[in-house]
Design a protein around this motif. Structure first.
Motif, mmCIF file in Angstrom:
data_model
loop_
_atom_site.group_PDB
_atom_site.id
_atom_site.type_symbol
_atom_site.label_atom_id
_atom_site.label_comp_id
_atom_site.label_asym_id
_atom_site.label_seq_id
_atom_site.Cartn_x
_atom_site.Cartn_y
_atom_site.Cartn_z
ATOM 1 N N GLN A 32 122.845 24.022 -54.669
ATOM 2 C CA GLN A 32 122.238 25.168 -54.234
ATOM 3 C C GLN A 32 123.259 26.252 -54.925
ATOM 4 O O GLN A 32 122.708 27.298 -55.356
ATOM 5 C CB GLN A 32 121.988 25.217 -52.988
ATOM 6 C CG GLN A 32 121.558 26.597 -52.621
ATOM 7 C CD GLN A 32 121.245 26.854 -50.760
ATOM 8 O OE1 GLN A 32 122.089 26.217 -50.310
ATOM 9 N NE2 GLN A 32 120.626 27.872 -50.524
ATOM 10 N N GLY A 33 124.478 26.004 -54.536
ATOM 11 C CA GLY A 33 125.431 26.994 -55.197
ATOM 12 C C GLY A 33 125.205 27.291 -56.501
ATOM 13 O O GLY A 33 125.291 28.435 -57.266
ATOM 14 N N LYS A 34 125.292 26.265 -57.461
ATOM 15 C CA LYS A 34 125.495 26.159 -58.794
ATOM 16 C C LYS A 34 123.869 26.879 -59.348
ATOM 17 O O LYS A 34 124.075 27.723 -60.137
ATOM 18 C CB LYS A 34 125.443 24.856 -59.606
ATOM 19 C CG LYS A 34 126.498 23.913 -59.248
ATOM 20 C CD LYS A 34 127.687 24.829 -59.993
ATOM 21 C CE LYS A 34 129.038 23.916 -59.813
ATOM 22 N NZ LYS A 34 130.179 24.531 -60.360
ATOM 23 N N ILE A 35 122.864 26.601 -58.797
ATOM 24 C CA ILE A 35 121.617 27.091 -59.138
ATOM 25 C C ILE A 35 121.498 28.594 -58.726
ATOM 26 O O ILE A 35 121.191 29.541 -59.511
ATOM 27 C CB ILE A 35 120.515 26.293 -58.448
ATOM 28 C CG1 ILE A 35 120.374 24.958 -59.029
ATOM 29 C CG2 ILE A 35 119.304 27.277 -58.604
ATOM 30 C CD1 ILE A 35 119.382 24.181 -58.284
ATOM 31 N N GLU A 36 121.833 29.130 -57.717
ATOM 32 C CA GLU A 36 122.017 30.441 -57.212
ATOM 33 C C GLU A 36 123.047 31.131 -57.990
ATOM 34 O O GLU A 36 122.444 32.435 -58.573
ATOM 35 C CB GLU A 36 122.472 30.828 -55.937
ATOM 36 C CG GLU A 36 121.308 29.998 -54.884
ATOM 37 C CD GLU A 36 121.738 30.236 -53.355
ATOM 38 O OE1 GLU A 36 120.828 30.097 -52.664
ATOM 39 O OE2 GLU A 36 123.000 30.504 -53.193
ATOM 40 N N VAL A 49 118.025 30.742 -52.931
ATOM 41 C CA VAL A 49 117.125 29.694 -53.268
ATOM 42 C C VAL A 49 116.708 28.695 -51.769
ATOM 43 O O VAL A 49 117.680 28.591 -51.058
ATOM 44 C CB VAL A 49 117.490 28.816 -54.349
ATOM 45 C CG1 VAL A 49 117.450 29.376 -55.721
ATOM 46 C CG2 VAL A 49 118.369 27.536 -54.032
ATOM 47 N N MET A 50 115.396 28.559 -51.614
ATOM 48 C CA MET A 50 115.175 27.520 -50.353
ATOM 49 C C MET A 50 114.673 26.158 -50.988
ATOM 50 O O MET A 50 113.749 25.940 -51.634
ATOM 51 C CB MET A 50 113.948 28.266 -49.627
ATOM 52 C CG MET A 50 114.441 29.389 -48.974
ATOM 53 S SD MET A 50 114.484 31.015 -49.700
ATOM 54 C CE MET A 50 112.947 31.544 -50.417
ATOM 55 N N MET A 80 113.149 28.609 -67.016
ATOM 56 C CA MET A 80 113.391 27.040 -67.381
ATOM 57 C C MET A 80 114.599 27.044 -68.346
ATOM 58 O O MET A 80 115.495 26.077 -68.201
ATOM 59 C CB MET A 80 112.439 26.293 -67.354
ATOM 60 C CG MET A 80 112.618 24.702 -67.153
ATOM 61 S SD MET A 80 111.282 23.671 -67.257
ATOM 62 C CE MET A 80 110.803 23.679 -68.697
ATOM 63 N N ASP A 81 114.246 27.446 -69.644
ATOM 64 C CA ASP A 81 115.204 27.314 -70.860
ATOM 65 C C ASP A 81 116.572 27.859 -70.220
ATOM 66 O O ASP A 81 117.485 27.316 -70.685
ATOM 67 C CB ASP A 81 114.696 28.017 -72.023
ATOM 68 C CG ASP A 81 113.331 27.265 -72.400
ATOM 69 O OD1 ASP A 81 113.355 26.280 -71.930
ATOM 70 O OD2 ASP A 81 112.730 27.840 -73.253
ATOM 71 N N TYR A 82 116.589 29.205 -69.454
ATOM 72 C CA TYR A 82 117.851 29.654 -69.409
ATOM 73 C C TYR A 82 118.444 28.821 -68.339
ATOM 74 O O TYR A 82 119.793 28.625 -68.408
ATOM 75 C CB TYR A 82 117.444 31.076 -68.492
ATOM 76 C CG TYR A 82 118.859 31.915 -68.359
ATOM 77 C CD1 TYR A 82 119.335 32.933 -69.243
ATOM 78 C CD2 TYR A 82 119.583 31.769 -67.264
ATOM 79 C CE1 TYR A 82 120.329 33.799 -69.010
ATOM 80 C CE2 TYR A 82 120.638 32.405 -66.953
ATOM 81 C CZ TYR A 82 121.082 33.178 -67.846
ATOM 82 O OH TYR A 82 122.163 34.044 -67.659
ATOM 83 N N MET A 83 117.820 28.414 -67.157
ATOM 84 C CA MET A 83 118.563 27.611 -66.277
ATOM 85 C C MET A 83 119.263 26.044 -66.965
ATOM 86 O O MET A 83 120.308 25.794 -66.503
ATOM 87 C CB MET A 83 117.655 26.862 -65.022
ATOM 88 C CG MET A 83 117.436 28.147 -64.294
ATOM 89 S SD MET A 83 116.382 27.868 -62.758
ATOM 90 C CE MET A 83 114.962 27.952 -63.261
#
Length: 247
Positions: A32-36, A49-50, A80-83
């Protein structure tokens, strides 16, 4: 002002080096931390994010779902490409789509399926070592299958949870399937929700029954008494994969 959006994403990850899904104050080694962190940079907003559930440290996912609210106007393809460009290589976003503002990935989930992978054999599986639990003893598969049927239905699973829970510990298990191909035994569990370490304790109990150190009556006793000490060992995290979330 830009219109608020609710973005639903599907992510896969290798949980080997992470301390689980949930963000922690004292560590940046969470999914979660990496994605946020990446989403906050992408949107120039503070993103939360939930997730559909909180996988433990070391647990993997093929199909974890999360959503977040934003006013960013990038296309879902660009998001999606950015992530996938800026997330670590052991985290990959598979789907991104706009959904209704009321959608919540956890509250609206109907069923989840976990798969646990067991390698049975005297030699270690070198290339799969991070994703399977190795058992060197012979397991009695039929006894395990018979015992697994006792989990099906609605039960109080407090005896299969590693911590005390203030809210309801009643969960419904729809399906438990054991399948062996060669050296690998997979245990698939589908239910409407799972308690902390619940699947790993269920699997560990089935393994102990397969070894002959416990009997299937152990499951009934743990369910009836709600006593964690009655159930078997907790299986290691590395064999567990969040396989699917249904809405």
């Amino acid at each position: 002002m830009a219109v608020e959006r609710n973005i639903k994403c599907v992510v896969a990850y290798d949980g080997t080096k992470y301390q689980g899904w949930q963000r922690l104050k004292n560590s940046d080694h969470t999914i979660q931390g990496k994605i946020e962190h990446v989403l906050s940079k992408m949107t120039n907003e503070k993103i939360e994010v939930m997730g559909s559930g909180r996988t433990d440290a070391g647990v993997h996912a093929r199909w974890q779902v999360f959503n977040f609210h934003t006013r960013c106007q990038k296309s879902t393809k660009n998001m999606m490409d950015y992530m996938n460009q800026y997330l670590p290589e052991d985290i990959g976003v598979c789907q991104v789509e706009d959904v209704d503002l009321r959608f919540h990935s956890r509250f609206h989930a109907k069923k989840k399926t976990y798969i646990y992978r067991i390698w049975i054999g005297e030699y270690p599986p070198v290339f799969e070592r991070k994703y399977v639990h190795v058992v060197t003893e012979t397991l009695h598969l039929q006894k395990m299958k018979e015992a697994a049927l006792l989990f099906i239905g609605e039960h109080d699973f407090q005896g299969f949870c590693s911590r005390k829970v203030k809210k309801s510990t009643v969960r419904k298990i729809n399906h438990v399937q054991l399948k062996q191909e060669g050296h690998e035994l997979t245990i698939s569990v589908t239910g409407n929700g799972f308690l902390y370490n619940m699947v790993r304790i269920m699997v560990g109990t089935l393994i102990d029954i397969g070894k002959g150190t416990l009997t299937k009556e152990t499951i009934t006793e743990a369910l009836d008494t709600k006593d964690r000490s009655k159930a078997g060992e907790r299986a290691p995290a590395k064999g567990l994969i969040l396989h699917d979330v249904s809405y």
